[in-house]
Design a protein around this motif. Sequence first.
Motif, PDB file in Angstrom:
ATOM      1  N   ILE A  10      27.408  35.205  34.167  1.00 43.07           N
ATOM      2  CA  ILE A  10      27.596  35.985  35.398  1.00 43.07           C
ATOM      3  C   ILE A  10      27.068  37.401  35.156  1.00 43.07           C
ATOM      4  O   ILE A  10      27.496  38.064  34.204  1.00 43.07           O
ATOM      5  CB  ILE A  10      29.079  36.064  35.800  1.00 43.07           C
ATOM      6  N   ARG A  11      26.145  37.828  36.013  1.00 43.31           N
ATOM      7  CA  ARG A  11      25.611  39.186  35.894  1.00 43.31           C
ATOM      8  C   ARG A  11      26.702  40.202  36.210  1.00 43.31           C
ATOM      9  O   ARG A  11      27.560  39.975  37.056  1.00 43.31           O
ATOM     10  CB  ARG A  11      24.459  39.386  36.886  1.00 43.31           C
ATOM     11  N   ARG A  12      26.630  41.355  35.541  1.00 41.23           N
ATOM     12  CA  ARG A  12      27.574  42.427  35.858  1.00 41.23           C
ATOM     13  C   ARG A  12      27.384  42.851  37.307  1.00 41.23           C
ATOM     14  O   ARG A  12      26.259  42.956  37.788  1.00 41.23           O
ATOM     15  CB  ARG A  12      27.322  43.636  34.958  1.00 41.23           C
ATOM     16  N   LEU A  36      29.888  37.976  31.727  1.00 36.24           N
ATOM     17  CA  LEU A  36      30.466  36.768  31.123  1.00 36.24           C
ATOM     18  C   LEU A  36      29.351  35.795  30.736  1.00 36.24           C
ATOM     19  O   LEU A  36      28.423  35.571  31.513  1.00 36.24           O
ATOM     20  CB  LEU A  36      31.396  36.088  32.141  1.00 36.24           C
ATOM     21  N   ILE A  37      29.470  35.271  29.533  1.00 34.03           N
ATOM     22  CA  ILE A  37      28.547  34.213  29.101  1.00 34.03           C
ATOM     23  C   ILE A  37      29.396  33.070  28.540  1.00 34.03           C
ATOM     24  O   ILE A  37      30.275  33.290  27.698  1.00 34.03           O
ATOM     25  CB  ILE A  37      27.577  34.715  28.007  1.00 34.03           C
ATOM     26  N   VAL A  38      29.156  31.879  29.038  1.00 35.40           N
ATOM     27  CA  VAL A  38      29.908  30.694  28.609  1.00 35.40           C
ATOM     28  C   VAL A  38      28.903  29.651  28.135  1.00 35.40           C
ATOM     29  O   VAL A  38      27.920  29.387  28.825  1.00 35.40           O
ATOM     30  CB  VAL A  38      30.711  30.127  29.807  1.00 35.40           C
ATOM     31  N   VAL A  87      33.198  39.916  40.033  1.00 32.13           N
ATOM     32  CA  VAL A  87      34.248  39.025  40.548  1.00 32.13           C
ATOM     33  C   VAL A  87      33.877  37.578  40.243  1.00 32.13           C
ATOM     34  O   VAL A  87      32.764  37.141  40.518  1.00 32.13           O
ATOM     35  CB  VAL A  87      34.449  39.194  42.075  1.00 32.13           C
ATOM     36  N   PHE A  88      34.821  36.878  39.639  1.00 28.76           N
ATOM     37  CA  PHE A  88      34.672  35.444  39.373  1.00 28.76           C
ATOM     38  C   PHE A  88      35.761  34.757  40.186  1.00 28.76           C
ATOM     39  O   PHE A  88      36.943  34.933  39.921  1.00 28.76           O
ATOM     40  CB  PHE A  88      34.842  35.191  37.878  1.00 28.76           C
TER      41      PHE A  88
END
Length: 331
Positions: A53-55, A31-33, A209-210
């Motif tokens: 968030i890194r995979r 994920l990139i925001v 996991v977020f």
Amino acid sequence: MLEYGDHKHLAHCLSTETGQRVGPSMSEHALIVRNLTKSYGSVRAVDGISFAIRRGAIFCLVGPNGAGKTTTMEMIEGLKQPDSGEIVLLDMRLPQELGRAKQMIGVQLQTTGLFERLTAGELVNLFRSFYARPVPAADVLKAVSLETKSDQLVSQLSGGQQQRLAVALALVNDPELLFLDEPTAGLDPQARREVWRLIQSMKQREKTVFMTTHYMDEAEKLSDEVAIIDYGKIIAHDAPRNLVAGLNKANVIEFSTDSDVTDNQFSGLRSVSAATVLNKNVVLYTTDVKECLVDVLNLSQSLSFEIKDMQFRNPSLEDVFIELTGRMLRE
Ligand SMILES: Nc1ncnc2c1ncn2[C@@H]1O[C@H](COP(=O)(O)OP(=O)(O)OP(=O)(O)O)[C@@H](O)[C@H]1O
Ligand SMILES: [Mg+2]
């Protein structure tokens, strides 16, 4: 009680069911925001936040009530429209590729209005019907220790069981990226630990996991990375141990008093490097515990306040939050 083996069993079923794997051509981040913003009227709920968030990582967004955690998460899940900003979810751009991205994410909402007149099993099967290759219902229920509740009406499950069922519903498509909004809120200690194990089992299977939480101890224990959000802005983001190490404060002394003492009365002491007083609860940071104790005892005599429930501990993520905001998270 659910054991690790059960999760391994689930892991096996899940991976053979869908055969989805993270390929080498995929980017390093799940994920990139960038510069995400959302206001409700005059309230800037999310105020230009950026993070990645890194995979395979467990990422935890922590912050007080109303900080903007749920709004952030729901924009990324495609449930709320951002005012501005960019989201790249599993290499797919939102909102253009939302349909495809949804197949690969699992979502547990903070307030889940479950269909109370269905049984747990029926509800899981309803959610399974949304996906091309769902995980067997029994495995999903087993992952949250509800395998014996399949035929029970949702309305007859306890609050904690409903909460775990909501987590189960997020697992029916064996998601690459799992969103959990306060998954352990209201759970008893054992159920909390079961959810922790489930989250860790996702990591073992290289899933991402977020999650959000109010519990700093949970964030510290579980996550690879923690972002602290306050008033819609991310004020710190790092591995928990780096955040705590960055405090550069060796020891914490915490106690309650019976009178209205102030920060200044303590921060003036030579042995105290920082002090916070909230609701008659005093938190002192020191590099010399002995000297600090003597100073505090002397001060209690001269100002005549009582010392109650004194504790000694190492600095934690909670202290990072206090340092950054001057407030306690659990206020
Ligand atoms: N639908 C809405 N309409 C108006 N204001 C909203 C709405 N949803 C959230 N807000 C406001 O936006 C801010 C952020 O709310 P949000 O639910 O994202 O916070 P949170 O960090 O998830 O809080 P909590 O820990 O209580 O779940 C708060 O001030 C909240 O009152
Ligand atoms: Mg929330």
